[in-house]
Design a protein around this motif. Structure first.
Motif: not given
Length: 176
Positions: A112-119, A121-134
């Protein structure tokens, strides 16, 4: 050319070189003044303080008892309302009372902490959600539902089975 002409020619070249160096020094001096001005303005600007809500919460096992309870309640809501319906579904290899497994609580809180950080996209970039999944979701779900994971004894129709530590040898009843 005579030696006087040579000396005058070399004096002209020297004068040009000195003038060129003086111009370079003036430009450097102007750059120093500009940088000093910027530094002064930066130092005079009020410091941006982080809002208390902006800082991520500590890891769940590092919280006080009261904070742990509140964070666990929020985690149960996130897992049951989002994670399970979207990513787990009706799988038989998911313990319905997962919060009773300490390893599951730790892994799901980290997820959940990683999801909050990577979902975001303004701060994690467009690939943040993909990195969270992988990097986070897939390994966490694989571990939780593996044969060696915390839900291993909860698989099948029996549902939840609490894992107990083996009793110390001195406390075990003697069998004949």
């Amino acid at each position: 050319m005579t030696s006087i002409d040579e000396r005058l020619a070399s004096d002209d070249a020297l004068t040009k070189r000195v003038a060129h160096l003086q111009n370079a020094m003036h430009k450097l001096g102007a750059d120093v003044i500009r940088l000093q001005t910027q530094l002064t303005e930066f130092a005079a600007a009020p410091a941006e303080e982080e809002e208390p809500g902006d800082a991520p919460p500590p890891f769940i096992f590092n919280m006080s008892r009261e904070d742990y309870k509140a964070e666990l309640a929020a985690l149960v809501k996130w897992v049951d309302d989002f994670l399970v319906p979207v990513y787990v579904g009706e799988d038989a290899d998911w313990c319905p009372v997962w919060w009773e497994h300490h390893e599951a609580v730790g892994r799901l809180h980290a997820l959940r902490l990683a999801y909050t950080d990577l979902s975001d996209t303004g701060s994690a970039g467009a690939s943040g959600p993909a990195r969270w999944h992988r990097d986070h979701l897939d390994p966490a779900l694989d571990r939780l539902r593996s044969g060696q994971g915390p839900f291993a004894r909860c698989l099948g129709g029996a549902g939840h089975v609490e894992r107990r530590r083996p009793e110390p040898a001195a406390d075990r009843p003697l069998t004949r």
